[in-house]
Design an enzyme around this catalytic site. Structure first.
Site, PDB file in Angstrom:
ATOM      1  N   GLU A 139       1.413   1.946  -3.415  1.00 48.61           N
ATOM      2  CA  GLU A 139       0.270   2.089  -4.340  1.00 48.61           C
ATOM      3  C   GLU A 139       0.010   3.650  -3.668  1.00 48.61           C
ATOM      4  O   GLU A 139      -0.313   4.433  -4.891  1.00 48.61           O
ATOM      5  CB  GLU A 139      -0.714   1.031  -3.696  1.00 48.61           C
ATOM      6  CG  GLU A 139      -0.473  -0.243  -4.294  1.00 48.61           C
ATOM      7  CD  GLU A 139      -1.669  -1.300  -3.581  1.00 48.61           C
ATOM      8  OE1 GLU A 139      -1.957  -1.261  -2.402  1.00 48.61           O
ATOM      9  OE2 GLU A 139      -2.373  -1.785  -4.368  1.00 48.61           O
ATOM     10  N   GLU A 141       2.735  -8.233  -1.638  1.00 46.23           N
ATOM     11  CA  GLU A 141       1.479  -8.775  -1.289  1.00 46.23           C
ATOM     12  C   GLU A 141       1.351 -10.166  -1.384  1.00 46.23           C
ATOM     13  O   GLU A 141       0.890 -10.815  -0.596  1.00 46.23           O
ATOM     14  CB  GLU A 141       0.342  -7.914  -1.745  1.00 46.23           C
ATOM     15  CG  GLU A 141       0.166  -6.609  -1.158  1.00 46.23           C
ATOM     16  CD  GLU A 141       0.815  -5.355  -1.759  1.00 46.23           C
ATOM     17  OE1 GLU A 141       1.811  -5.814  -2.547  1.00 46.23           O
ATOM     18  OE2 GLU A 141       0.211  -4.143  -1.719  1.00 46.23           O
ATOM     19  N   GLY A 178       0.839  -1.179   0.128  1.00 43.51           N
ATOM     20  CA  GLY A 178       0.022   0.070  -0.129  1.00 43.51           C
ATOM     21  C   GLY A 178       1.074   1.282  -0.145  1.00 43.51           C
ATOM     22  O   GLY A 178       0.323   2.323  -0.437  1.00 43.51           O
TER      23      GLY A 178
HETATM   24  N1  CAA Z   1       1.732  -3.731   9.260  1.00 37.04           N
HETATM   25  C1  CAA Z   1       1.963  -4.088  10.732  1.00 37.04           C
HETATM   26  N2  CAA Z   1       3.080  -4.180  11.236  1.00 37.04           N
HETATM   27  C2  CAA Z   1       4.113  -4.296  10.434  1.00 37.04           C
HETATM   28  C3  CAA Z   1       3.904  -4.186   8.993  1.00 37.04           C
HETATM   29  C4  CAA Z   1       2.997  -4.055   8.569  1.00 37.04           C
HETATM   30  N3  CAA Z   1       2.758  -3.712   7.103  1.00 37.04           N
HETATM   31  N4  CAA Z   1       5.286  -4.156   8.630  1.00 37.04           N
HETATM   32  C5  CAA Z   1       6.096  -4.418   9.545  1.00 37.04           C
HETATM   33  N5  CAA Z   1       5.432  -4.492  10.894  1.00 37.04           N
HETATM   34  C6  CAA Z   1       5.895  -4.396  11.914  1.00 37.04           C
HETATM   35  C7  CAA Z   1       6.412  -5.809  12.269  1.00 37.04           C
HETATM   36  O1  CAA Z   1       5.719  -6.773  12.674  1.00 37.04           O
HETATM   37  C8  CAA Z   1       7.497  -5.747  13.360  1.00 37.04           C
HETATM   38  O2  CAA Z   1       6.771  -5.611  14.745  1.00 37.04           O
HETATM   39  P1  CAA Z   1       7.656  -5.948  16.131  1.00 37.04           P
HETATM   40  O3  CAA Z   1       8.390  -4.995  16.498  1.00 37.04           O
HETATM   41  O4  CAA Z   1       6.292  -5.932  17.173  1.00 37.04           O
HETATM   42  O5  CAA Z   1       7.896  -7.449  15.747  1.00 37.04           O
HETATM   43  C9  CAA Z   1       7.960  -4.246  13.151  1.00 37.04           C
HETATM   44  O6  CAA Z   1       7.068  -3.685  12.395  1.00 37.04           O
HETATM   45  C10 CAA Z   1       9.179  -3.974  12.664  1.00 37.04           C
HETATM   46  O7  CAA Z   1       9.220  -4.792  11.449  1.00 37.04           O
HETATM   47  P2  CAA Z   1      10.545  -5.753  10.907  1.00 37.04           P
HETATM   48  O8  CAA Z   1      10.810  -6.387  12.275  1.00 37.04           O
HETATM   49  O9  CAA Z   1      10.218  -6.727   9.807  1.00 37.04           O
HETATM   50  O10 CAA Z   1      11.486  -4.764  10.652  1.00 37.04           O
HETATM   51  P3  CAA Z   1      12.532  -4.754   9.365  1.00 37.04           P
HETATM   52  O11 CAA Z   1      13.308  -3.472   9.582  1.00 37.04           O
HETATM   53  O12 CAA Z   1      13.394  -6.106   9.265  1.00 37.04           O
HETATM   54  O13 CAA Z   1      11.862  -4.765   8.116  1.00 37.04           O
HETATM   55  C11 CAA Z   1      10.197  -4.238   6.352  1.00 37.04           C
HETATM   56  C12 CAA Z   1      10.953  -3.606   7.796  1.00 37.04           C
HETATM   57  C13 CAA Z   1      10.891  -4.104   5.168  1.00 37.04           C
HETATM   58  C14 CAA Z   1       9.065  -3.045   6.318  1.00 37.04           C
HETATM   59  C15 CAA Z   1       9.212  -5.376   6.852  1.00 37.04           C
HETATM   60  O14 CAA Z   1       8.650  -5.191   8.065  1.00 37.04           O
HETATM   61  C16 CAA Z   1       8.176  -6.109   5.938  1.00 37.04           C
HETATM   62  O15 CAA Z   1       8.445  -6.524   4.815  1.00 37.04           O
HETATM   63  N6  CAA Z   1       7.105  -5.412   6.213  1.00 37.04           N
HETATM   64  C17 CAA Z   1       6.102  -5.936   5.387  1.00 37.04           C
HETATM   65  C18 CAA Z   1       5.661  -5.228   4.192  1.00 37.04           C
HETATM   66  C19 CAA Z   1       4.587  -5.700   3.366  1.00 37.04           C
HETATM   67  O16 CAA Z   1       4.414  -6.705   3.287  1.00 37.04           O
HETATM   68  N7  CAA Z   1       3.662  -4.709   2.935  1.00 37.04           N
HETATM   69  C20 CAA Z   1       2.656  -5.025   2.342  1.00 37.04           C
HETATM   70  C21 CAA Z   1       1.315  -4.914   3.200  1.00 37.04           C
HETATM   71  S1  CAA Z   1      -0.150  -5.448   2.587  1.00 37.04           S
HETATM   72  C22 CAA Z   1      -0.658  -4.210   1.731  1.00 37.04           C
HETATM   73  O17 CAA Z   1      -0.016  -3.102   1.814  1.00 37.04           O
HETATM   74  C23 CAA Z   1      -1.878  -4.520   0.835  1.00 37.04           C
HETATM   75  C24 CAA Z   1      -2.554  -3.644   0.037  1.00 37.04           C
HETATM   76  O18 CAA Z   1      -2.601  -3.761  -0.961  1.00 37.04           O
HETATM   77  C25 CAA Z   1      -3.150  -2.306   0.791  1.00 37.04           C
END
Ligand code: CAA
Length: 694
Positions: free
Chosen positions: A108, A128, A105
């Site tokens: 996006e 995603e 997102g």
């Molecule tokens: N939502 C909620 N919590 C999230 C999050 C998200 N999208 N991304 C990360 N967090 C949280 C993690 O659970 C973690 O929480 P804790 O500290 O409590 O464990 C904290 O944020 C830090 O995350 P990381 O330990 O993973 O930190 P990092 O620096 O190693 O990595 C990152 C950062 C690359 C952003 C990684 O967290 C990541 O890949 N996040 C997911 C990204 C993702 O998949 N985004 C797409 C979401 S779906 C979407 O967007 C759908 C849509 O079309 C609207």
């Protein structure tokens, strides 16, 4: 500065309105962020002093995606789609200022902006698919309009992000900004106005779709190219269909199609399990009794004992993280062979284009070898990776105790031996820990860390942090036979063998488990790992296994000897059923007085998988693993359990623990106490609960 919501503020600098998101740790698009961005854009449009707008994020990253914790809950505030429509419809140009990661997102939202600038280290992507869904806020419709269909397919169905340089090259980012991003973005926004540049609405553009319009075969070719990698997953196909909609339908209808495909995935078991796994992986890094602020030891050098396949693989992880490694062997010849193997592994990676020659040279420059144990007296961590023999290991640890500097971590890569006993062989058991790597150690993501009764908090916390540094996902477990991963594996192997004796053939069992989603079945796996390994362990313990022993007695050690449970044609890794093995199996059944019968695929699956769930339950009961989700992390990253099934414990929850419990009781009646349900499983099943509730 005006607070639009608690998480988003708006301020004006000269003629530029700045909408700032501040939602640590990753600026996820929670309701307050969506509402704030929408409000910020409205405020900027109303403010006569403002001629352009910058969307900026505080902290370590731009928006890293939707707030995954909100998934499955009722929508509060504006949808992301609504927010993006507001941005794109702004009458003043909006510039996204990207640092860290603009993911899902987040990207996006940036694609809804008229322009995008990024810092040199930023990454952008639509991951995603890794959560079992697809970009549901216009990403599948806008990205192909910017980067073209082939690259959009790669990014959306593959999920890997790209760096800013690449993003700039393909037009996804308009300018890479060195130095202060906020200031650079403001300057860029002013330039857009000064030069009278247009409000670029990606949704209006379809020039980049032309190639796919003229050649619709692009989609089927892409499907074929990813088929092997995406076997069993449902999300990649929906991703492809959504991009196809971008090409075949007008933008607004494409958005609707994207929504339908998104909703279909979001409600499915695969996405649930993949989202569960996202949080499980992060949870596994936390050890409840080790405080978050435990001081860490500095790890800047590593000694590895044993230059075999395992030692070499472990070394590669450290070298790639820039940590110098000294490998110790007993003989120069073995050492030379081990070092040469590492070099040739790197050379192969370079020749496949997956590593640069410079990176290989850097790794090799950090590697050295010795045949004198004393040469590692000064390293920060030692990892012993020799063959499984308690007496030899104890002797090595006693020597390490005598020569290693104070505070050095003394780790063993044992997969079977009692690490408490190894620790007690030293005068510093608090420094001893198990670091169980999985073969091939430079590839498999899991690091099963094993704490003894005396391992210190500092050593545990340091090893958890170290795992992340060397690109591994750690899970901390306690000492027991086989620890968590192999202990569960053994239960499955026992049943796989029993099924052979009762009527199945290796190919039947392997096919069922492969179709379930595992990379290979137990017999193909044994042939790959070498059947002689288990044979020698059985001989050492004085136990027998009629089929496995007979196969080894014929020298059929697996792929390395050209035959095992299967036959392998010269130069091929494809298993072919072999009448000789079938004959051995039939004779073994006869000798044991068993009447062979037809065994259904359903029985094969349950007989192999349910004992794994039961064993996991015992492991939880005994406190060997902290959480059911840690067991799942171990099985997904150590053994290739399909992530879309979450892990064995999540699978148990998904099919219902009551079902697992009742089936185990039936098997117990039929086949004996091997299947006796654990007390925890019994309780959860009777209370209608899951392992997540335990
Ligand atoms: N939502 C909620 N919590 C999230 C999050 C998200 N999208 N991304 C990360 N967090 C949280 C993690 O659970 C973690 O929480 P804790 O500290 O409590 O464990 C904290 O944020 C830090 O995350 P990381 O330990 O993973 O930190 P990092 O620096 O190693 O990595 C990152 C950062 C690359 C952003 C990684 O967290 C990541 O890949 N996040 C997911 C990204 C993702 O998949 N985004 C797409 C979401 S779906 C979407 O967007 C759908 C849509 O079309 C609207």
């Amino acid at each position: 500065m005006t607070a639009i919501t608690e998480l988003v503020s708006f301020d004006v600098e000269g003629s530029v309105g700045i909408v700032t998101v501040d939602n640590p740790p990753v600026n996820a698009l929670s309701a307050g962020v969506r509402e704030g961005i929408k409000g910020g854009i409205i405020a900027a449009n109303k403010d006569d002093a403002v001629t352009s707008i910058v969307l900026f994020c505080n902290g370590r990253t731009f928006i890293a995606g939707a707030d995954i914790t909100e998934f499955g809950k009722p929508m509060v505030g504006p949808s992301l789609l609504e927010v993006i429509v507001g941005i794109e419809g702004s009458s003043k140009p909006v510039v996204a200022a990207i640092h860290g990661t603009a993911l899902g997102g987040g990207l996006e939202t940036a694609l809804g902006c008229h322009y995008r600038v990024a810092s040199p280290t930023a990454k952008v992507g639509l991951p995603e698919v890794k959560l079992g869904i697809l970009p549901g806020a216009g990403g599948t419709q806008r990205l192909p309009r910017v980067v073209g269909v082939p690259m959009a397919l790669e990014m959306i169905a593959g999920g890997a992000p790209i760096g800013s340089a690449k993003a700039a090259e393909v037009g996804l980012v308009d300018e890479v900004i060195e130095g202060d991003l906020r200031a650079g973005a403001i300057a860029f926004a002013k330039k857009v106005v000064a030069e009278g540049r247009p409000l670029v609405k990606i949704s209006d553009q379809d020039e980049k779709l032309q190639e796919a319009k003229e050649n619709p075969a692009i989609f089927d070719d892409f499907r074929k190219s990813i088929a092997r990698k995406t076997r069993g997953f449902v999300a990649p196909e929906n991703c492809i269909k959504a991009v196809q909609a971008a090409v075949e339908l007008p933008f607004v209808e494409g958005l609707k199609r994207e929504r339908d495909l998104f909703v279909e995935l979001m409600g499915g078991e695969q996405s649930f399990s993949q989202r569960y796994f996202f949080f499980s992986e992060r949870l596994a890094a936390k050890i409840p009794d080790v405080p978050k602020d435990t001081p860490l030891l500095d790890i800047n050098s590593c000694g590895i004992i044993g230059a075999g396949t395992m030692g070499g693989g472990i070394a590669m992880n450290f070298l790639q993280a820039g940590i110098p490694v000294i490998i110790v062997e007993t003989q120069q010849e073995g050492l030379d062979k081990g070092l040469a193997l590492i070099k040739s592994n790197y050379a192969a990676t370079v020749s496949k284009g997956r590593m640069s020659q410079t990176a290989m040279d850097k790794c090799m420059s950090l590697l050295s070898g010795t045949i004198k144990l004393e040469d590692i007296s000064d390293v920060d961590i030692v990892i012993e990776a020799i063959f499984e023999n308690m007496e030899v290991k104890k002797e090595i640890f006693q020597k390490l105790d005598a020569i290693c500097k104070d505070g050095a971590i003394l780790a063993t890569n044992t997969s079977t031996l009692d690490i408490d006993e190894i620790g007690e062989a030293t005068n510093r058991p608090e420094s001893v820990i198990g670091l169980h790597f999985f073969s091939p150690a430079n590839v498999m993501k899991l690091l099963e860390e094993v704490r003894t009764k005396k391992t210190s908090h500092t050593v545990m916390a340091t090893c958890m942090a170290l795992a992340k540094r060397i690109g591994k996902v750690p899970a901390m477990v306690g000492v027991c036979e086989g620890f968590v991963g192999n202990r569960i594996l053994h239960r499955r192997s026992e049943q796989a063998t029993a099924l052979l004796m009762e009527g199945a053939m290796p190919a039947d069992v392997d096919r069922v488990l492969f179709d379930f989603g595992l990379p290979m079945g137990p017999f193909a796996m044994s042939d790959l790992a070498g059947n002689d390994v288990g044979w020698r362990i059985r001989q050492g313990k004085g136990v027998t296994s009629p089929v496995a022993d007979a196969i080894c007695e014929l020298g059929r050690f697996g792929q390395k000897t050209g035959s095992g449970y299967y036959e392998y044609k010269e130069g091929s890794r494809t298993p072919v059923s072999d009448p000789i093995v079938e004959d051995i199996i039939v004779k073994a059944s006869k000798a044991a007085g068993i009447d062979r019968r037809d065994i259904s695929d359903d029985e094969i699956l349950k007989r192999c998988i349910y004992p794994m769930i039961n064993e996991g339950s015992k492991i939880l009961e005994e406190g060997i693993a902290t959480r059911a989700s840690d067991i799942d992390v171990i099985w997904v990253y150590g053994y290739g359990w399909p992530i879309y099934r979450g892990g064995p414990m999540r699978y148990g929850d998904a099919i219902g623990l009551k079902n697992v419990y009742e089936t185990l009781l039936e098997y117990q009646k039929e086949h004996g106490d091997f299947f006796k349900p654990s007390a925890l499983l019994e309780r959860l099943a009777k209370e209608g609960k899951t392992f997540q509730d335990a």
